[in-house]
Write an enzyme that holds these catalytic residues in place. Structure first.
Site, PDB file in Angstrom:
ATOM      1  N   SER A 169      -9.161  39.211   5.420  1.00  0.00           N
ATOM      2  CA  SER A 169      -8.877  38.553   4.142  1.00  0.00           C
ATOM      3  C   SER A 169      -9.984  37.551   3.840  1.00  0.00           C
ATOM      4  O   SER A 169     -10.279  36.673   4.650  1.00  0.00           O
ATOM      5  CB  SER A 169      -7.522  37.840   4.186  1.00  0.00           C
ATOM      6  N   HIS A 171     -10.380  34.970   1.796  1.00  0.00           N
ATOM      7  CA  HIS A 171     -10.186  33.545   1.544  1.00  0.00           C
ATOM      8  C   HIS A 171     -10.016  32.716   2.807  1.00  0.00           C
ATOM      9  O   HIS A 171     -10.021  31.487   2.748  1.00  0.00           O
ATOM     10  CB  HIS A 171      -8.999  33.318   0.600  1.00  0.00           C
ATOM     11  N   CYS A 296       2.032  31.818   4.144  1.00  0.00           N
ATOM     12  CA  CYS A 296       2.687  32.911   3.432  1.00  0.00           C
ATOM     13  C   CYS A 296       4.196  32.726   3.370  1.00  0.00           C
ATOM     14  O   CYS A 296       4.883  33.447   2.666  1.00  0.00           O
ATOM     15  CB  CYS A 296       2.360  34.240   4.105  1.00  0.00           C
TER      16      CYS A 296
END
Length: 353
Positions: A169, A171, A296
């Protein structure tokens, strides 16, 4: 006083290199699937980033499939031939647990995180014996590694890991949000992640996010440069300084994974009975950004499944916070944080007495 951002495991600030690459990509008019000059220019930006990612993670460019993030990339677990069962590491990220089969005993895929987002603990990659991955007493045909937290912080190469799949990912190491990659070993046949025009070598249909992908490539290249230059060694010393300052004044503090191999930037600790979400709010008001559990799951007040899987009781698991540093974190920020945390810990203990 300036705020201190100490939540790099949730997301890292966008790197200047990524910003510059994205701004340049915004001027590319064409669709990467178009054959005219404008389309070829956009396609070239995508392929440059694919090469940058491949070099950084030690794989072939053809094995890099751009996605909307690691969570989307994890959908490959439902796209393998024969729809094999999936067993998941107890401390793995929720994006892997979402694909866990009801009966893990008959699974032929093992999905795991290389470095845990909450604790920073680095797991050992299973051994492959006679063509099968050995995890405890079970054997698996496929191995998927979530390397989202590891890339750019600790050495990793897809090739030497031997894994069949990996998730990334952008970011987490200073690229834009909403773009990631599935690394899929060449020769493994899977159904497409999304159906449509057959983009990404038929693996993931939909016009590529040229701007995000360009930022992804630039960010991962810069992140690997930081790793090679030893910048995370300084971060690790700051992390150790933070932990030493806390344990010196609050000896009842429990440090998760302290004796294990960890990411150099991550401290996860608990003062039993002092709710993690309460600490996060108090520290936020004091000017510090930290987390309780995985980002998350933000907004959800629940006990950490990861800490439960590690054997911690509910009181301890619900009292933990995560402090995750970055390459630009300063000694002053760490000093101010420990002072703020200890002051609030003293008030908590006084109320609890």
């Amino acid at each position: 006083m300036a705020r201190a951002y100490l939540d790099f495991n949730a997301t890292a600030p966008v790197r200047p290199e990524a910003k510059a690459a994205m701004i340049a990509a915004m001027d590319l008019v064409g669709n990467p699937s178009s054959v005219h000059s404008e389309g070829r220019a956009a396609k070239a930006a995508v392929e440059k980033a694919r090469e940058q990612v491949a070099i950084a993670v030690g794989c072939k460019p053809v094995e890099v499939i751009f996605t909307g993030g690691a969570t989307e990339a994890a959908m490959v677990l439902d796209r393998l031939p024969g729809n094999p069962g999936v067993a998941v590491q107890g401390t793995a990220h929720d994006c892997l647990w979402a694909h866990r089969s009801d009966s893990a005993d008959n699974a032929s895929v093992y999905a795991m995180g290389l470095a845990n987002s909450e604790t920073g603990v680095i797991a050992d990659v299973p051994r492959k014996v006679d063509g099968a991955w050995q995890v405890g007493t079970q054997s698996f045909e496929y191995l998927l590694l979530d390397v989202v937290q590891a890339i750019g912080r600790v050495p990793f190469a897809f090739g030497w890991s031997g894994a069949d799949m990996a998730l990334i990912s952008a970011h987490k190491f200073g690229g834009p949000k909403g773009v990631g990659a599935l690394i899929l070993r060449q020769g493994i046949d899977t159904a497409p992640l999304t159906l449509g025009g057959g983009h990404e070598m038929g693996r993931r249909s939909g016009t590529e996010n040229v701007v995000g992908i360009a930022g992804f490539g630039a960010a991962i290249e810069a992140a690997m440069s930081d790793l090679e230059q030893g910048k995370w060694a300084r971060v690790e010393k700051l992390r150790d300084t933070l932990e030493a300052a806390i344990v010196a004044e609050a000896k009842d503090t429990i440090f998760v994974g302290k004796d294990a191999r960890r990411l150099p930037n991550t401290a996860c600790f608990a003062a039993p009975g002092w709710k993690g979400e309460t600490q996060v709010m108090q520290l936020d008001l004091a000017g510090f950004a930290v987390s309780a559990g995985s980002a998350c799951s933000s907004g959800k007040v629940k006990v950490s499944r990861v800490l439960q899987a590690m054997g911690y009781d509910d009181v301890t698991a619900s009292s933990a916070i995560r402090v995750s540093l970055g390459p630009d974190t300063t000694e002053d920020e760490i000093s101010r944080f420990t002072d703020a945390w200890l002051a609030r810990h003293e008030k908590f203990r006084a109320r609890a007495a």
